[in-house]
Write an enzyme that holds these catalytic residues in place. Structure first.
Site, PDB file in Angstrom:
ATOM      1  N   ASP A  69      35.041  49.392  33.049  1.00 59.01           N
ATOM      2  CA  ASP A  69      35.625  50.289  34.045  1.00 59.01           C
ATOM      3  C   ASP A  69      36.108  49.549  35.286  1.00 59.01           C
ATOM      4  O   ASP A  69      35.656  48.454  35.603  1.00 59.01           O
ATOM      5  CB  ASP A  69      34.562  51.295  34.524  1.00 59.01           C
ATOM      6  CG  ASP A  69      34.167  52.281  33.451  1.00 59.01           C
ATOM      7  OD1 ASP A  69      34.634  52.158  32.306  1.00 59.01           O
ATOM      8  OD2 ASP A  69      33.375  53.183  33.785  1.00 59.01           O
ATOM      9  N   HIS A 124      39.839  56.039  41.983  1.00 58.07           N
ATOM     10  CA  HIS A 124      38.389  56.041  41.768  1.00 58.07           C
ATOM     11  C   HIS A 124      37.728  57.105  42.636  1.00 58.07           C
ATOM     12  O   HIS A 124      36.716  56.873  43.308  1.00 58.07           O
ATOM     13  CB  HIS A 124      37.783  54.660  42.046  1.00 58.07           C
ATOM     14  CG  HIS A 124      36.485  54.437  41.307  1.00 58.07           C
ATOM     15  ND1 HIS A 124      35.267  54.756  41.849  1.00 58.07           N
ATOM     16  CD2 HIS A 124      36.234  53.965  40.070  1.00 58.07           C
ATOM     17  CE1 HIS A 124      34.312  54.449  40.961  1.00 58.07           C
ATOM     18  NE2 HIS A 124      34.885  53.982  39.879  1.00 58.07           N
ATOM     19  N   HIS A 219      31.569  46.807  33.761  1.00 55.35           N
ATOM     20  CA  HIS A 219      32.673  46.796  34.729  1.00 55.35           C
ATOM     21  C   HIS A 219      33.350  45.431  34.714  1.00 55.35           C
ATOM     22  O   HIS A 219      32.668  44.413  34.865  1.00 55.35           O
ATOM     23  CB  HIS A 219      32.147  47.092  36.136  1.00 55.35           C
ATOM     24  CG  HIS A 219      31.528  48.455  36.266  1.00 55.35           C
ATOM     25  ND1 HIS A 219      30.253  48.730  35.828  1.00 55.35           N
ATOM     26  CD2 HIS A 219      32.025  49.608  36.745  1.00 55.35           C
ATOM     27  CE1 HIS A 219      29.982  50.007  36.049  1.00 55.35           C
ATOM     28  NE2 HIS A 219      31.033  50.568  36.603  1.00 55.35           N
TER      29      HIS A 219
END
Ligand SMILES: [Zn+2]
Length: 347
Positions: A69, A124, A219
């Site tokens: 992500d 985000h 991530h």
């Protein structure tokens, strides 16, 4: 329908062994490889990941799906891509729209190297704090930005992950109406917390071993993740795990229109892209972290970028958003599961 997803679907239909795939990995005969491609219809797999949902991917024992992500961002995403390429492993990247626009070449590389590209909003944003209309726009804009960078909306999978894994029922309904498959995860590596790469590897493996299969959330914006990944992949191989790549079923596309004028040839878009001053908050929902002890570095509870924040660059060059602890996340109601873990962290 884009030819790449069609090709992937054909491969999924034919199926093949991990050994065969790994054997085809240039320069690395012992590569982990990608054992199979699983194509899913978002209409059938609307919500995925046992962290939040009852349903998850139909994986066999010892199968794992890698997801990353918050990128793309150099050099971390590039390092992650290097490691994946060395092991011939395909993953899914849930990219942030403004990051994609700021670093189009990195996203184009991830796409070119065969990874699945999903989205993770434009900024985000914490969608549980926005109106349904604004949340829908965040989702649509994020998708449109990725589509613009890749040159065609059909290049972007209709796979979506909520930032911080946070959402409301109303926003979830909007996202489903957009034809998206909503991805939570089955476990994660706590890689947004200030832990060592070794700890990321250990946590990810321990949680995988507890479930024996599932979707791993990591991530690609962190140096620690890039450093953890080589050992993690080697350990997966050693322990007999197989990596599965997930792609949309043939004909499955998001019902999201491209922004007028945003789609342009890939290279032009890359040249025109203007680096954004902002970066998304670098964490997923700490409140959703599993309640096991993770040394003294208990994940902080993060708030949206719009409140009480002070952005600063860390030693690794990544923007970190520092926010004050939220006081009453559960007071607003919301998901009982999330509230339970929020309550745990407040203890
Ligand atoms: Zn995120």
């Amino acid at each position: 329908m884009h030819c790449r997803f069609v090709a992937a679907s054909i491969l999924a239909f034919l199926s093949f062994s991990g050994t065969a795939m790994a054997g085809e990995c240039a320069g690395n005969p012992d590569a982990l490889g990608t054992s199979r491609v699983l194509s899913i219809d978002p209409a059938e797999f609307q919500r995925l990941g046992t962290i939040q949902y009852k349903q998850t991917l139909p994986l066999d024992d010892h199968e794992v799906v890698l997801t990353f992500d918050d990128g793309p961002i150099p050099p971390h995403t590039d390092k992650v891509l290097d490691v994946l390429a060395a092991e011939c492993v395909k993953a899914t990247f849930f990219v942030v729209g403004e990051m994609a626009r700021a670093h189009p070449a990195v996203l184009q590389r991830a796409y070119r190297e065969g990874h699945t590209i999903g989205t993770h909003t434009e900024h985000h944003a914490r969608l549980d704090r926005l109106s349904a209309d604004k949340a829908e726009k965040e989702i649509a804009d994020g998708f449109a930005s990725a589509a613009a960078v890749l040159g065609d909306k059909n290049e972007v999978a209709p796979f979506f992950r909520f930032p911080y894994l946070d959402h409301t029922g109303a926003v979830e309904d909007r996202a489903l109406k957009m034809g998206l498959s909503l991805w939570s995860a089955d476990f994660h590596g706590s890689d947004w917390t200030f832990i060592t790469p070794e700890k990321v590897t250990a946590l990810a493996l321990n949680r995988l071993e507890a479930q024996k299969k599932g979707i791993l959330l990591l991530h690609d914006i962190h140096d620690r993740t890039a450093k953890a990944l080589p050992v993690l992949l080697r350990e997966l191989k050693k322990r007999g795990y197989r990596v599965v790549q997930v792609v949309p079923a043939s004909g499955a596309v998001a019902k999201i229109e491209e922004k007028p004028g945003t789609t342009s040839p890939k290279t032009e878009q890359a040249a025109l892209a203007k680096p954004d001053e902002k970066a998304p908050a670098n964490t997923e929902q700490a409140a959703l972290a599993t309640p096991e002890k993770e040394s003294a570095e208990k994940p902080k509870q993060w708030a949206p970028a719009s409140i009480d924040q002070k952005n600063q660059k860390n030693a690794d060059g990544v923007w970190h958003t520092h926010v004050k602890r939220r006081k009453t996340a559960s007071a607003k109601g919301g998901d009982p599961f999330q509230n339970f873990f929020r309550a745990l962290w407040r203890q």
